[in-house]
Motif scaffolding. Structure first.
Motif, PDB file in Angstrom:
ATOM      1  N   GLY A  96      60.075 121.342  73.174  1.00 55.72           N
ATOM      2  CA  GLY A  96      61.427 121.107  72.682  1.00 55.72           C
ATOM      3  C   GLY A  96      62.478 121.606  73.646  1.00 55.72           C
ATOM      4  N   ARG A  97      63.535 122.178  73.104  1.00 55.66           N
ATOM      5  CA  ARG A  97      64.675 122.589  73.910  1.00 55.66           C
ATOM      6  C   ARG A  97      64.255 123.575  74.999  1.00 55.66           C
ATOM      7  N   GLY A  98      64.729 123.315  76.207  1.00 51.77           N
ATOM      8  CA  GLY A  98      64.399 124.164  77.350  1.00 51.77           C
ATOM      9  C   GLY A  98      63.208 123.671  78.144  1.00 51.77           C
ATOM     10  N   ASP A  99      62.463 122.701  77.586  1.00 50.21           N
ATOM     11  CA  ASP A  99      61.293 122.165  78.275  1.00 50.21           C
ATOM     12  C   ASP A  99      61.641 120.883  79.026  1.00 50.21           C
ATOM     13  N   CYS A 147      63.861 113.161  74.558  1.00 55.10           N
ATOM     14  CA  CYS A 147      65.204 113.629  74.214  1.00 55.10           C
ATOM     15  C   CYS A 147      65.313 113.947  72.728  1.00 55.10           C
ATOM     16  N   GLY A 178      64.622 117.426  71.878  1.00 52.69           N
ATOM     17  CA  GLY A 178      65.474 118.397  72.554  1.00 52.69           C
ATOM     18  C   GLY A 178      65.039 118.752  73.953  1.00 52.69           C
ATOM     19  N   ALA A 179      63.953 118.118  74.438  1.00 50.59           N
ATOM     20  CA  ALA A 179      63.482 118.384  75.805  1.00 50.59           C
ATOM     21  C   ALA A 179      64.221 117.478  76.786  1.00 50.59           C
ATOM     22  N   ARG A 180      63.947 117.686  78.062  1.00 54.86           N
ATOM     23  CA  ARG A 180      64.628 116.951  79.124  1.00 54.86           C
ATOM     24  C   ARG A 180      63.614 116.089  79.867  1.00 54.86           C
ATOM     25  N   ASP A 188      59.998 124.869  84.256  1.00 55.35           N
ATOM     26  CA  ASP A 188      60.312 124.413  82.903  1.00 55.35           C
ATOM     27  C   ASP A 188      59.424 123.268  82.427  1.00 55.35           C
TER      28      ASP A 188
END
Length: 369
Positions: free
Chosen positions: A79-82, A99, A102-104, A129
């Motif tokens: 999720g976020r930050g990954d 997305c 929350g991941a990139r 990351d």
């Protein structure tokens, strides 16, 4: 509109589904009788059959292929930050799912001969990351899972298969869906294994992950108490009717894929030299979801095909990394960008006839002369 003589559709779902019409009618009547439209017995039967077909332990039927990817990522705690590495040449759903959790997405280029994700590009893109790599088995052929597995093991990354275009494909004897930690499949009507509406599945050899995904896809509901919700879930379930329609198609999937391979072989023998089909890697058994070719002047080819009443497609004219919605992730990826301007998809489906393939090739040969 006047129909052009000897026209060939890009996709003929009417003929594909007509093969199973009698079985569909029986399935429809059966579901109407038991009235279990959500979570009926056909869902479990299909899940068991598809897991076995993919040489996997578990299958969780879900609403669509995009949900399948998102549920895998969430189930793995990504999720976020990954960051998740994905090929630029894929349908937008691959990046969309990343997305959504929350991941990139970290876009990488593809190989020139197959247009599949390049393991060397993946290795160069890994950062502290990076949490996972999504290997997209595009156009019916599996990505280089040996190369990708080596990268993932070296860096402790999860390898996820996006097998939405590769039902039944093999590489080194292994089925799509049997190599990564989990695989996402779509049963969109035009797929090799297509439903009569939307549908999808997660296939995995990790029963704990499967249970976690099944719970989340069913509102986070506990298996032992439907009134207790142990996690924040969502609503993503394969409908009983769609499962019922998929069961007879699954039984004939290998035969349908063989018909696609024969059609592709006929294309290869007769296409003009300037119209170059994508390569099939050594030890790969493609199921040719699409018949993709390189063209020097796509606009001229399209004009010729249109004039002859021959269907065509472009997959994909705008790579993910240059889509307006994904500009934050833009990089220069030359192979994907060049391919987007030159590749074209010719008619392909299991019921396409030799005469139809010949007609497509004859029209393209006229353009060459």
């Amino acid at each position: 509109m006047t129909e052009v003589p000897n026209s060939v559709p890009f996709l003929d779902l009417a003929s594909v589904n007509a093969v199973h019409q009698h079985e569909y009618e029986i399935a429809w009547k059966t579901v109407l009788q038991h009235q279990c439209f959500v979570g009926g017995p056909e869902v479990e039967k299909f899940e068991e059959g598809f897991a076995a077909y993919c040489d996997a332990t578990s299958c969780v039927g879900v609403a669509n292929g995009t949900d399948a990817l998102e549920l895998i990522l969430t189930g793995l705690g990504i999720g976020r930050g990954d960051e998740v590495i994905v090929p630029a040449n894929t349908f937008i759903a691959t990046a969309e799912a990343v997305c959504a959790v929350g991941a990139r997405p970290r876009f990488v280029d593809v190989l020139r001969d197959t247009l599949l994700i390049d393991p060397d590009a993946v290795a160069a893109a890994v950062t502290p990351d990076t949490a996972a790599v999504i290997a997209v088995h595009l156009f019916g052929q599996m990505a280089d899972l040996d190369g990708l597995t080596a990268v993932c093991r070296r860096h402790g990354l999860a390898l996820i298969e996006d097998a939405s275009q590769a039902h039944g494909a093999r590489l080194h004897g292994r089925r799509a869906g049997s190599v990564g930690v989990a695989a996402a499949f779509s049963f969109y009507p035009g797929k090799n294994l297509g439903a009569l509406g939307d549908g999808g599945a997660v296939v995995t050899g990790d029963t704990t992950l499967a249970d976690r995904i099944r719970m989340r896809a069913n509102h986070g509901r506990a298996a032992v108490n439907r009134h207790r919700h142990d996690q924040r879930g969502c609503n993503s379930r394969l409908d009983t009717l769609q499962a019922a329609m998929l069961i007879p198609k699954l039984a004939e999937l290998d035969s349908a894929n063989l018909a696609r391979r024969r059609a592709m072989e006929r294309y290869r023998r007769q296409l003009p030299c300037w119209c170059q089909p994508l390569a099939v890697a050594p030890m790969a058994e493609s199921v040719h979801h699409l018949a993709v070719v390189w063209t020097p002047d796509r606009d001229a080819v399209i004009e010729k095909l249109d004039g002859a009443g021959i269907g065509w497609g472009v997959h994909y004219p705008i790579p993910c990394h240059v889509q307006p919605a994904y500009r934050d992730f833009t990089e220069f990826l030359p192979v994907a960008e060049i391919a987007a301007k030159h590749i074209l998809s010719l008619p392909m489906y299991p019921t396409i006839t030799d005469a139809q393939v010949d007609r497509v090739c004859d029209v393209l040969c006229e353009l060459a002369s």
